[in-house]
Every structure is written in C-alpha cells, then in structure tokens.
Design a protein around this motif. Structure first.
Motif, PDB file in Angstrom:
ATOM      1  N   GLU A   8       2.184   0.784  11.755  1.00  5.54           N
ATOM      2  CA  GLU A   8       2.466   0.390  10.367  1.00  5.54           C
ATOM      3  C   GLU A   8       3.670   1.163   9.823  1.00  5.54           C
ATOM      4  N   PHE A   9       3.681   2.483  10.097  1.00  2.00           N
ATOM      5  CA  PHE A   9       4.831   3.283   9.651  1.00  2.00           C
ATOM      6  C   PHE A   9       6.142   2.759  10.252  1.00  2.00           C
ATOM      7  N   ARG A  17       0.840  -1.212   0.000  1.00  2.43           N
ATOM      8  CA  ARG A  17       0.000   0.000   0.000  1.00  2.43           C
ATOM      9  C   ARG A  17       0.869   1.255   0.000  1.00  2.43           C
ATOM     10  N   PHE A  18       1.933   1.225   0.823  1.00  8.25           N
ATOM     11  CA  PHE A  18       2.799   2.401   0.936  1.00  8.25           C
ATOM     12  C   PHE A  18       3.490   2.687  -0.395  1.00  8.25           C
ATOM     13  N   GLU A  19       4.019   1.659  -1.035  1.00  6.38           N
ATOM     14  CA  GLU A  19       4.739   1.873  -2.296  1.00  6.38           C
ATOM     15  C   GLU A  19       3.777   2.252  -3.415  1.00  6.38           C
ATOM     16  N   SER A  20       2.574   1.740  -3.332  1.00  2.00           N
ATOM     17  CA  SER A  20       1.537   2.124  -4.293  1.00  2.00           C
ATOM     18  C   SER A  20       1.216   3.611  -4.136  1.00  2.00           C
ATOM     19  N   LYS A  27       3.821   5.770  -5.728  1.00  2.00           N
ATOM     20  CA  LYS A  27       3.757   5.769  -7.200  1.00  2.00           C
ATOM     21  C   LYS A  27       2.614   6.631  -7.721  1.00  2.00           C
ATOM     22  N   THR A  28       1.496   6.630  -6.987  1.00  2.00           N
ATOM     23  CA  THR A  28       0.281   7.297  -7.499  1.00  2.00           C
ATOM     24  C   THR A  28       0.065   8.690  -6.927  1.00  2.00           C
ATOM     25  N   ASN A  29       0.843   9.041  -5.869  1.00  2.00           N
ATOM     26  CA  ASN A  29       0.668  10.316  -5.163  1.00  2.00           C
ATOM     27  C   ASN A  29      -0.668  10.425  -4.429  1.00  2.00           C
ATOM     28  N   ASN A  30      -1.409   9.310  -4.326  1.00  4.70           N
ATOM     29  CA  ASN A  30      -2.621   9.302  -3.491  1.00  4.70           C
ATOM     30  C   ASN A  30      -2.197   9.186  -2.036  1.00  4.70           C
ATOM     31  N   VAL A  31      -2.788  10.007  -1.160  1.00  8.03           N
ATOM     32  CA  VAL A  31      -2.435   9.956   0.254  1.00  8.03           C
ATOM     33  C   VAL A  31      -3.307   8.926   0.953  1.00  8.03           C
ATOM     34  N   LEU A  32      -2.679   7.883   1.494  1.00 13.61           N
ATOM     35  CA  LEU A  32      -3.405   6.839   2.227  1.00 13.61           C
ATOM     36  C   LEU A  32      -3.041   6.943   3.701  1.00 13.61           C
TER      37      LEU A  32
END
Length: 466
Positions: free
Chosen positions: A32-33, A15-18, A21-26
């Motif tokens: 988790e961090f 999820r983090f790497e996705s 790549k997409t610049n979507n903030v999750l």
C-alpha cells in the motif's frame, strides 16, 4: 477525490491523507505504501511522497522497495553520497533487483559519468522484466554523450518492446534529425507505419521529414494521413498550415490553422500565423484583428507584438508602430528584437536620442550586427557626439576587422575633429578594402569629401598608376 487505477488504491490514499490530517497512526502494508508513494511521485507531490516513505519505513524497516524509494528521494534532493551509501548496503542482499543498478546508474549520470552509468544499466537489462524502460534509460545516457547512433539503436529496441512508446519514437527521430538522416528517418517511419498504419504520431513525423527535405506535396499527404488517423491532432493541422504557407496557399493555410482554434484553447502561434496569412492576402483588417487576438492570448509572445509593430511600420504609421513597440518593451525590456525596432522607428520619426538609446540597448543585449553599429554611429554623428561615435566604431572594428564602412566613417569623423593624420590613416584603410564605397564619405561628410587632399587621396588609391 484522487484519481487512481482502482478503488483499493483510492481507499489507501484516502486513509493515508486522513491520517496526515488527524495525526492518528494507521497501519498500511508495504505494498500500500508503495502504491501511495508511486501515486505522489507521478503527480509531482514530492513532499507527500517523502512523508509516505518516512512513515512506510517506520512501519516496514526491512522493505527493500521502500528503501529504494528513499534512495529516489535522496537523489531528487541531490544527496548523492547518502543515496549511494544506502544502495551499497542493499546491493549484496538484492543482486537480482535491477532497480539497484538503475539507481546507481542514475547517481553516476548525475555526476556526468555517463559511460559508467551505461555499463550498470546494461547489467540491469540482463535481469529486468521491463526491458523497454531500461533501454530507454540507456538511450538517454547515449544522448547525454552525444552518441546519437547508439542512442538511436537503443530507442529502436525500446520501441520494438512497446510500439506505443511515443517518447522513444520522438527520441529516434531526434537522433535522425541531429545526424541529418532525413531519408533514413522516412524509411524507418514507413517500416513502422507498415505495422501501425493508423499511428498519427508517425505520420506527423514523416510529414516533418518531408518538410525538412522541402518535398511539400509529400509532406501535405503525410499530415493528411495523420489527421485521418486522429482528426483532433492539433500538431498535424499546424504543420499542414505551415507547409500550405510555404506553397503560397494562404486561404488553405488559414483553414488549417482555424480548425485548431476549435479543437482546444486557441494557441498564440495559430492566431499569429492566421494574421500573417491575411496580411499576405492583402486583408489588412483581418490581419490586424488576429495579431491583436494573438497578443491577448499570450502577451509575452514577442512575435505577436513585432507583427503589429511591423504592420504599422510597413504602412509608414510610425507613431502607432512606436506605441506598440513601447508596450512590448514594457513587457520585456531585455528583448533585443524590441529594441532594434524601437531604434529604427524613432530614427524614422527623427527622434535621434531615442533611436541612439535603442541601438545602444540592442548592442548591450548582444546584437552585434554591423548594421546596428553603423546605424548607432550615424546617429551619434548627427547628434554631434563625435567621441562617442569614434568609440562605437572602434568597438565595431573589433568584430568586423576589415570593414570599409567602419573605416570611411572613422576617417570622416577624425577629419571633422581636425585630426588629419588619423583621418588619412583610416581613409587609406577604407580605400584599400573597398575603393568603390568612397561615396560613404560623400554622403555623410560632404564637406570633408570636397577637400582637395581627400579627393587626391581617393584618386590616387582608385587609380594607383596615375
């Protein structure tokens, strides 16, 4: 796909790497961090760890653990003052958090304040749940100040906490070795092996200690036990091979080295040693074959090229020896061992200018052996470069103050240049140091040796009563 301890962590990473790549903030929770950052740090991906710290603190600005990761990033980038300021703000809020003291100690260590670092780590030791980790850090600080007894003590305490911490075991043996306490090291390892009889690392270290003491049969037995404990332990086979070589058991050594070739990619060391063993057994063809395999495996291994060069040099095949030393110099032109051989080979081929160049490069690269200075001087004399020979011999005399071999040569060359006063001065020095070496003048300067005045000087010095 990233390797992780469990599917949950793997999912967080994906999820983090996705997100990157997409610049979507999750959104991720702070735990988790922490897992994501830890993963990147363990895999040496510092830039991604730094990015995860930044994003983590944006979402969880009060998280102490994330701030401590930020401190780690600052220390890694040598921003020690910034890291220290952040730790100072965290300390009053987190007095029972050993990581504060560990990171403060890390900063002090970076500033070479190792004793102060040790004091802080001892504070951390009082409150930590992971004593082994802190004891290991204390041990390292003692190593930095070369307090090997205290370093050894802390690594021993560390190993008591975690008997599979082989880095602590290696550090303990390093301390024993530095202190030259080989018998004590063996006693310690035997106590450890009583509790861990199949620890291949400990058996391997016992073997190395016996090797240091030149107790080769005991060393062999220890390496055999290491192999019984782990029959794929390459280090034990290599050390066993070295001991077998020392015992002159070259065929057995070849067998031990050969096993390592089947366990992993061939190591240039094993190939070189097999070649050496074949050469000792008089099997020139196999020796050369393995020397070539050695340099194919690692073209930068100087011992491989030198082995081939020496192989041909011993057989007086100087042209081939020159071919291989030229190849070696093309790979590493700063290697003094290459230049020394280059000079000797060219000298044998009567290529005196090339030989002089080789000896000169050897000296420029820090080879100040008397033999090198003298060989270069003799070649300069043959080339008629008398002033250069004198300069070379005076440089040599700075390192070898009372060398008769230098003084006889200086005497001869000054006589050749009709500088009889200087010639007499150096000849008297030479005769004072080593009167029986007067044959040097006879060999290198036969015409000078034949002079009556020189003969008289030698006679007077050798028989002062006459």
């Amino acid at each position: 796909m990233h390797s992780s301890p469990n599917e949950y962590n793997n999912f967080s990473l994906t999820r983090f790497e996705s997100m990157l790549k997409t610049n979507n903030v999750l959104f991720f929770d702070s735990a988790e961090f922490e897992e994501i950052i830890q993963h990147y740090l363990e895999n040496g991906k510092i830039a991604l760890a730094k990015k995860a710290v930044k994003l983590g603190l944006e979402q969880h600005p009060t998280s102490t653990n994330l701030k401590l990761f930020q401190v780690e990033m600052f220390i890694f980038e040598n921003e020690l003052d910034t890291a220290e300021e952040l730790l100072d703000t965290l300390e009053p809020l987190e007095q029972s958090n050993e990581e504060i003291y560990i990171q403060k100690a890390n900063i002090l260590s970076r500033r070479d304040k190792h004793k102060e670092a040790i004091k802080l780590l001892q504070k951390a030791l009082e409150i930590t749940n992971d004593e082994a980790d802190v004891l290991s850090l204390i041990g390292m600080e003692y190593l930095f100040i070369e307090d090997f007894e205290n370093a050894k003590y802390n690594f021993m305490k560390c190993l008591e906490q975690d008997e599979e911490d082989y880095s602590a075991l290696y550090n303990i043996i390093y301390c024993f070795d530095y202190l030259e306490q080989h018998e004590a090291a063996i006693d310690y390892l035997n106590d450890f092996l009583n509790k861990n009889p199949y620890c291949e690392v400990a058996w391997h270290q016992v073997g190395k200690q016996y090797t240091n003491l030149q107790e080769f049969p005991k060393a062999l037995a220890a390496f055999d036990f290491a192999i019984i404990s782990d029959d794929s332990f390459i280090g034990a086979y290599l050390e066993k091979g070295k001991v077998l070589e020392k015992l002159g058991r070259y065929e057995d050594a070849i067998e031990s080295y050969t096993i390592t070739l089947g366990l992993d990619d061939p190591t240039s060391f094993a190939l070189l040693r097999i070649g050496k063993c074949y050469e000792k057994l008089g099997n020139s063809e196999m020796a050369l074959q393995f020397y070539h395999k050695c340099v194919e495996e690692d073209g930068l291994l100087d011992k491989g090229w030198i082995a081939i060069t020496d192989f041909y040099f011993k057989r007086k095949n100087y042209q081939k020896a020159l071919y291989y030393i030229d190849k070696a110099i093309n790979i590493d032109s700063e290697n003094v061992l290459y230049w020394k051989r280059y000079a000797k080979i060219n000298n044998k081929l009567n290529l005196f200018e090339e030989a002089e160049h080789g000896f000169r490069r050897s000296i420029e690269l820090g080879n100040y052996e008397l033999e090198t200075w003298l060989a270069r001087a003799d070649i300069l004399l043959q080339l008629g470069e008398f002033e250069a020979a004198i300069n070379n011999l005076h440089q040599a005399a700075e390192f070898y103050v009372e060398s008769a071999e230098i003084e006889y040569r200086l005497a001869g060359v000054h006589y050749l240049l009709n500088e009889d006063g200087k010639g007499e001065y150096h000849l008297k020095n030479a005769l004072k140091f080593e009167p029986e070496y007067a044959m040097i003048i006879e060999e290198i300067f036969p015409a000078i040796y034949g002079r009556k005045s020189v003969q008289q000087l030698i006679k007077n010095q050798q028989n002062p009563s006459l």
